[in-house]
Enzyme design. Structure first.
Site: not given
Ligand code: CMC
Length: 428
Positions: A306, A363
């Site tokens: 998140h 989720d």
């Molecule tokens: N599985 C594996 N690795 C992950 C995941 C995951 N679900 N989420 C983040 N990472 C890694 C990512 O690869 C990155 O690694 P590095 O620093 O080595 O490049 C690090 O963790 C930080 O990730 P980010 O994408 O920079 O973080 P963000 O804050 O931009 O993204 C997120 C947050 C929710 C989009 C992301 O965690 C994700 O894609 N999760 C899966 C989708 C999901 O479950 N979304 C629902 C969010 S909650 C409901 C809502 O608000 O809608």
């Protein structure tokens, strides 16, 4: 004396005012930065950028705190109802008994949609995603109420809020009926908000349908947990579109479109699809955890991570318990719940997930409950939208009533070609 922070840019010292929120959060007010220095700030994904001051929802990602208007989510989940929470979010205070009765009464009596609007469903393919239908229909409401949608007119605001709250369940349920070719069921004013939605989803004209109180209660809880989450992608979209004084229907429809993406609300559908895939491939959870850790795979564990919560998502804690309760009460044995629990256990003891502070989010377990309630998978994100409606409305209302609101218009750092002369096509 008010607090400031000094910044030195090209040898010139500028003082930036510090803004402190009611929970002690601090921000640098950079609104005069460009005027004073010629510099702007660059912040991809707005990770460090506040777009507004807001009194609606407070969340603390480090400590796993979520409060609507000061009330902890745990207390609201246990003691309140979705419509009461909706009132709280939209109007700022819990309603008195009379205020609540009036609110429920007015929502209950605006649930039907115009018969012409129903005919629009005919234009959609049977397999259209219900999110496409939902956002189109909400957008189309602006074609039906043109005389009462001046954003700054309080009476127009009020009627539009009631219409959105009342008609969204009807529009959502019809999008499901369209997909399975069953007749649309008119709203029934003798049922509760959630009971009426379930009736429109699952009843057919030929048989009597009883709303199961276990299902009704579980759904009400899920809607409460989804009702607002401050400046997320869809709420920010609603505010941005609304800041141009576009009407509330199109502003909210834009929020619905933003929610659809799998990185936002669409994740609940993606979680179940992922759990199904793990199940079909023999339940090898470890393999999927390894794949999620491998950057080259392009695969992420859906329902994990998140932007703001870096400890735990308090909504996920409540939903996990609710998933157990609902499946027990409905006597459902779902292998996907076992896979989800195993996945959570393995991921939460894995260095990669611990180090990156990736925990199950809202989720991760919600899809399992929706599945147990017989909500079809394509409708999961629609359920999220149904819950988020009062949040979007509250965010839109706060934005439009805030004297500090300006039309949203970010700047950029241009990295394209510098000035060059046009070359006619025969010389290229
Ligand atoms: N599985 C594996 N690795 C992950 C995941 C995951 N679900 N989420 C983040 N990472 C890694 C990512 O690869 C990155 O690694 P590095 O620093 O080595 O490049 C690090 O963790 C930080 O990730 P980010 O994408 O920079 O973080 P963000 O804050 O931009 O993204 C997120 C947050 C929710 C989009 C992301 O965690 C994700 O894609 N999760 C899966 C989708 C999901 O479950 N979304 C629902 C969010 S909650 C409901 C809502 O608000 O809608």
């Amino acid at each position: 004396m008010s607090e400031t922070v000094k910044v030195i840019i090209e040898g010139k010292e500028v003082e930036l005012p510090v803004i402190t929120g009611s929970e002690g959060e601090k921000a640098l007010d950079i609104s005069k930065l460009r005027g004073q220095t010629g510099y702007i700030t660059l912040d991809h994904g707005f990770v460090n950028t506040g777009s507004c001051k807001s009194k609606i929802t407070y969340l603390n990602g480090e400590e796993g705190i979520l409060m609507y208007r000061g009330y902890p989510i745990e207390q609201l989940a246990e003691k309140s109802t979705f419509l009461e929470v909706a009132y709280l979010l939209i109007y700022g205070e819990l309603p008195t008994k009379t205020q609540f009765e009036e609110f429920v009464n007015i929502i209950t009596h605006h649930t039907m949609i115009h018969e012409d609007l129903k005919r629009l469903y005919d234009g959609f393919r049977k397999d259209s995603h219900p999110m496409a239908i939902l956002s189109s229909m909400i957008c189309t409401l602006s074609g039906y109420y043109a005389e009462s949608m001046e954003p700054t007119n309080p009476r127009h605001q009020e009627i539009s809020i009631h219409r959105l709250m009342a008609k969204t369940p009807t529009i959502a349920a019809y999008s499901f009926k369209k997909s399975i070719g069953q007749p649309f069921i008119y709203p029934n004013n003798s049922l509760s908000y959630v009971g009426n939605f379930l009736n429109m989803m699952f009843s057919v004209p030929t048989e009597k349908y009883e709303v199961d109180p276990v299902v009704e209660h579980a759904l009400d809880l899920l809607l409460i947990l989804h009702a607002d989450h401050e400046q997320n992608c869809s709420a920010s979209t609603v505010r941005l579109v609304g800041s141009s004084h576009a009407n509330i229907y199109v502003s909210v429809a834009s929020g619905i479109n933003a929610l659809w993406g799998p990185l936002h609300g669409g994740a609940n559908q993606a979680v179940i699809e992922m759990l199904k895939q793990i199940h079909e491939e023999g339940g090898n959870v470890e393999k999927f955890v390894e794949k999620a850790k491998d950057k080259t795979s392009g695969f992420r564990l859906m329902g994990f991570g998140h932007r703001v919560y870096k400890n735990f998502d308090p909504r996920a804690v409540i939903i996990k318990k609710a998933a157990d309760d609902v499946l027990n009460k409905l006597k459902i044995d779902d292998p996907l719940l076992d896979i989800a629990k195993k996945l959570e256990e393995i991921a939460l003891s894995d260095e990669y997930f611990l180090e990156k502070k990736l925990y199950p989010n809202v989720d991760f377990y919600s899809g399992i409950i929706y599945k147990a309630l017989r909500i079809p998978i394509e409708m999961f994100t629609v359920m999220f939208a149904l819950g988020r409606m009062p949040g979007w409305i509250a965010q839109w209302k706060e934005m439009i009533e805030d004297n500090e609101t300006k039309i949203g218009r970010p700047r950029q750092i241009f990295t394209g070609a510098v000035k060059r002369d046009f070359i006619s096509i025969d010389k290229r």
